[in-house]
Design a protein around this motif. Structure first.
Motif, PDB file in Angstrom:
ATOM      1  N   ALA A 193      -8.447 -47.685  67.777  1.00  0.00           N
ATOM      2  CA  ALA A 193      -9.835 -47.808  67.295  1.00  0.00           C
ATOM      3  C   ALA A 193     -10.208 -49.273  67.072  1.00  0.00           C
ATOM      4  CB  ALA A 193     -10.008 -47.011  66.011  1.00  0.00           C
ATOM      5  N   THR A 194      -9.326 -50.026  66.416  1.00  0.00           N
ATOM      6  CA  THR A 194      -9.700 -51.413  66.114  1.00  0.00           C
ATOM      7  C   THR A 194      -9.698 -52.288  67.375  1.00  0.00           C
ATOM      8  OG1 THR A 194      -7.434 -51.742  65.414  1.00  0.00           O
ATOM      9  CG2 THR A 194      -9.035 -51.511  63.678  1.00  0.00           C
ATOM     10  N   VAL A 206     -10.153 -51.320  70.553  1.00  0.00           N
ATOM     11  CA  VAL A 206     -11.304 -50.971  71.405  1.00  0.00           C
ATOM     12  C   VAL A 206     -12.607 -51.467  70.750  1.00  0.00           C
ATOM     13  CG1 VAL A 206     -12.620 -49.047  72.384  1.00  0.00           C
ATOM     14  CG2 VAL A 206     -10.150 -49.036  72.528  1.00  0.00           C
ATOM     15  N   ALA A 207     -12.709 -51.307  69.427  1.00  0.00           N
ATOM     16  CA  ALA A 207     -13.938 -51.737  68.732  1.00  0.00           C
ATOM     17  C   ALA A 207     -14.134 -53.254  68.892  1.00  0.00           C
ATOM     18  CB  ALA A 207     -13.870 -51.364  67.256  1.00  0.00           C
ATOM     19  N   ILE A 208     -13.047 -54.016  68.713  1.00  0.00           N
ATOM     20  CA  ILE A 208     -13.172 -55.473  68.838  1.00  0.00           C
ATOM     21  C   ILE A 208     -13.522 -55.855  70.278  1.00  0.00           C
ATOM     22  CG2 ILE A 208     -11.844 -57.638  68.767  1.00  0.00           C
ATOM     23  CD1 ILE A 208     -10.398 -56.455  66.293  1.00  0.00           C
ATOM     24  N   ILE A 248     -15.080 -54.006  72.552  1.00  0.00           N
ATOM     25  CA  ILE A 248     -16.471 -53.629  72.841  1.00  0.00           C
ATOM     26  C   ILE A 248     -17.426 -54.618  72.179  1.00  0.00           C
ATOM     27  CG2 ILE A 248     -18.254 -51.880  72.417  1.00  0.00           C
ATOM     28  CD1 ILE A 248     -16.190 -49.736  72.807  1.00  0.00           C
ATOM     29  N   LEU A 249     -17.150 -54.908  70.900  1.00  0.00           N
ATOM     30  CA  LEU A 249     -18.048 -55.781  70.150  1.00  0.00           C
ATOM     31  C   LEU A 249     -18.166 -57.159  70.813  1.00  0.00           C
ATOM     32  CD1 LEU A 249     -19.579 -55.107  67.596  1.00  0.00           C
ATOM     33  CD2 LEU A 249     -17.840 -56.244  66.285  1.00  0.00           C
ATOM     34  N   PHE A 255     -19.824 -56.804  74.361  1.00  0.00           N
ATOM     35  CA  PHE A 255     -21.257 -56.492  74.316  1.00  0.00           C
ATOM     36  C   PHE A 255     -22.067 -57.669  73.774  1.00  0.00           C
ATOM     37  CE2 PHE A 255     -21.185 -51.539  74.324  1.00  0.00           C
ATOM     38  CZ  PHE A 255     -20.541 -51.583  75.549  1.00  0.00           C
TER      39      PHE A 255
END
Lengths: 456, 275
Positions: free
Chosen positions: A10-11, A13-15, A17-18, A21
């Motif tokens: 989760a972390t 992938v979140a980083i 993506i962030l 993007f």
């Protein structure tokens, strides 16, 4: 419980993506600015071209400009030529450079330029919405792959994290598969630098545990021998004493009670230490619960008879064609049942009733021992399983006991992955102790499922 | 068009995602502080999201009907009600989260745990109803247009940034030491409750149900609402560059109700088990 894998995936992938993007947004904005500059440069070229146009009617009709572009050529106050989509008035003042203007219900990017050679002012205008769409379509071609790539990145991160955590999962499985009585060092071939310290600590712990177990085993054996022998000797001496002293004298009776109590206490203490988890694993096998209860009722019958108590066994060896079989240590279960039944007898007055029942309830085997004795007040029910706990009501009635019986019952129940519940009995007075066991077949299935979950 | 998609969806998703992260962090705190005594499940989150999305869709298809109500200020009144209820439920959550002051307190006894879950469900449903309805409205207007791909791509980027910020906030809050985590959570809860109350006041002012009060200050030059940081601050703490005095008052009162709750005192004042 929190999962390391979910946290990492989760972390990460979140980083990813962030950052991607936000970078894409930044890229979009700067690309749009660059595209604007490009369009402006293009307008400068067109303006130069238009300024040198032959403004005769024939030549102008040859000039094919799209509806997104407009121009005017002025000489002083005279409009020499213009595209069809412009009004007859000046699109903007004669100020060299770029600006935004509105006409024909659209917003336009306009450029005014003075051509000295022909003494002309040229105004070129381009529709901003079309310019924007064109630029955006180009820029988006670089952003769309990012969006499509995110699920692939997510899957890759999941696979990589799972692979990274695989040694840890294998170590957990190896520990789970290790029988409780196996106190040999854990051999783990798939060790990594990060796991080395953990493995060394686990093996150190196992070694210390083995040493402690050995000490405890020696203590149990020594205690059994060293304590039982003098008590047996004391009992013989007491028996001999009965020849010279009246056994009915208070001093003799108290001595006899004291020796009985000490013998009982030692036996209970030894039972508590004998039923350890590793011995449980070692001795664990299918036990026919009904047969065990039946045998114990028969064996303990003389004890109940002494107090004119009636003991009955309810239930059958089979339930809907299926035998009541549990996975357990027969010796530990026997100790537990003996304690429950003797406890019922002890706290039930003469002529009382004791019922042991076995049934199937919601896929579990339910064992209940109940009596019509003095019962247990509700506020005391939580603490009766504590070691050396004796209720004041029992002490006031002079009931003998050492406060270990129910602690042993609880201990054995815990070894069998269940718990003891206490409540009122079916009679007007008394209490009921109930224990629910997982049947043999279902226990096997549950163990297999636990192992599978750990491996997932 | 692309950038419009990003901004609109980001604003809505970010607010809902941050709210959800905050509530989940509180659950994490409760499960950590009362380990062995209780375990509050998170299954309600999925149901709340589904219910919230359903309500948001129903609300969005009835936008025009709602807007005609109350002399054509129906939307403002409905949104003000949603914001007020959110603020109220957030205050209830602050008062229901068990604190260490309650010695021997059992979360499972009574209906405290159930009430807490109900309040959390209500907050999530209201957040998704509020933000989701606007996304539905925006999406409905975009579909079928030439620029649909560009706007939807923007929407996806906005949603991605919003959700990822929520995920990182959750792990950041729960990864902190217990006391610090509780302090951050209660502070954010107070700011969110204040923000909701302030938004309700703003909407009622727009509907002319509350008379206009003068602007308290203007910090547009310091931090523009349109900037990325401004938008994040708006979603996180309800930042507005030029709020009215009434909004400031509502913000203060909403936040105060959270800050005087027992859990807030545990986090900021009392010596607790971790000291």
């Amino acid at each position: 419980m929190r999962s390391i894998r979910v946290f990492l995936v989760a972390t990460i992938v979140a980083i990813l993506i962030l950052f991607n993007f936000v970078a894409a947004l930044q890229g979009y904005q700067s690309s749009m600015r660059e595209a604007d500059k490009l369009f402006d440069n293009q307008m400068l070229v067109v303006a130069k071209l238009v300024a040198n146009l032959d403004v005769t009617e024939e030549k102008l009709t040859e000039l094919k400009l799209g509806s997104d572009l407009a121009f005017q050529i002025w000489q002083g106050d005279e409009l020499l030529a213009a595209s069809a989509n412009t009004p007859n008035t000046r699109l903007r003042e004669f100020v060299p450079g770029f600006d935004f203007i509105n006409f024909n219900s659209y917003r336009w990017r306009a450029l005014s330029q003075y051509e000295e050679m022909n003494d002309r002012w040229v105004i070129i205008a381009e529709r901003t919405d079309l310019r924007f769409v064109l630029a955006e379509n180009v820029v988006l071609q670089s952003i769309l792959p990012l969006l499509l790539g995110i699920p692939i990145v997510g899957i890759l991160v999941w696979i990589l994290v799972s692979r990274g955590l695989a040694p840890l999962t294998s170590l957990s499985l190896a520990l789970k598969r290790k029988p409780a009585n196996d106190l040999s060092p854990l051999e783990f071939s798939d060790s990594r630098v990060e796991l080395e310290q953990m493995l060394a600590s686990i093996n150190g712990f196992i070694a210390r545990l083995e040493a402690a177990m050995d000490r405890e085993k020696r203590f149990s054996a020594d205690a059994a021998h060293e304590l039982r022998t003098p008590i047996s000797a004391l009992k013989i001496q007491l028996h001999n004493l009965a020849d010279s002293v009246d056994p009915k004298t208070p001093a003799y009776r108290e001595l006899q009670d004291g020796i009985d109590r000490m013998q009982h206490l030692i036996e209970q203490l030894l039972s508590l230490y004998r039923s350890s988890p590793e011995q449980f694993e070692q001795n664990s096998k299918p036990v026919k619960l009904f047969d065990l209860v039946q045998e114990l009722v028969a064996r303990l019958y003389p004890e109940f008879e002494k107090k004119d108590q009636m003991i009955s066994l309810e239930g059958d060896a089979e339930f809907e064609g299926e035998e009541l079989v549990v996975n357990g240590d027969a010796f530990a279960l026997e100790t537990m049942l003996t304690n429950l039944m003797m406890n019922a007898s002890r706290y039930t007055p003469k002529g009382g009733q004791i019922v042991v029942s076995l049934s199937r309830k919601a896929g579990r085997i339910r064992l209940v021992v109940e009596d019509d004795g003095i019962g247990i007040p509700e506020e005391d029910r939580a603490r009766i399983f504590d070691r050396f706990t004796r209720l004041s009501s029992a002490q006031e009635r002079g009931i003998l006991g050492c406060g270990l019986g129910l602690a042993i019952v609880q201990h054995v129940a815990t070894l069998h992955n269940t718990q003891v519940e206490v409540g009122p009995s079916r009679f007007a007075t008394g209490s009921a102790f109930s224990i629910e066991f997982l049947p043999w077949a279902e226990r096997e299935a549950k163990d297999m499922k636990d192992e599978k979950d750990l491996g997932a | 068009m692309f950038i419009n998609g990003v901004v609109i969806v980001l604003q809505e998703i970010l607010e809902a995602a941050l709210m959800l992260s905050l509530l989940l962090s509180f659950l994490h705190y409760i499960n950590r502080a009362y380990a062995g005594q209780t375990y509050m499940r998170r299954t309600w989150v999925t149901y709340s999201i589904v219910i919230g999305v359903l309500f948001a869709w129903i609300y969005s298809v009835n936008f025009s009907r709602v807007s005609e109500a109350f002399d054509y200020v129906g939307l403002e009144i409905t949104n003000a009600t949603i914001h007020s209820l959110s603020s109220l439920f957030l205050i209830c959550i602050a008062w229901l989260v068990p604190s260490r002051e309650h010695a021997g307190f059992q979360l499972n006894s009574g209906h405290r745990a159930q009430l807490l879950t109900v309040c959390m469900i209500a907050v999530v449903v209201l957040a998704i109803l509020r933000e989701g309805s606007e996304i539905f409205q925006f999406g409905g207007g975009v579909l079928g247009r030439d620029e649909a791909t560009s706007i939807l791509s923007g929407g996806l980027i906005g949603a991605g940034i919003g959700v990822c910020t929520g995920v990182l906030l959750y792990y950041a809050l729960t990864g902190l030491p217990a006391r610090l985590s509780l302090r951050a959570c209660t502070l954010l809860l107070a700011l969110t409750a204040g923000n909701m109350a302030s938004q309700a006041v703003l909407l009622l002012t727009q509907a002319d149900w509350i008379s206009y009060s003068s602007t308290a200050w203007s910090s547009e030059s310091l931090l523009s609402e349109a900037s990325v940081v401004g938008q994040l601050a708006y979603a996180l703490i309800g930042y507005e560059s030029s709020p009215s005095w009434l909004q400031v008052g509502a913000y203060f009162i909403g936040g105060l109700f959270v800050l005087v709750s027992p859990i807030s005192r545990t986090a900021w004042v009392n010596k607790a088990h971790w000291d």
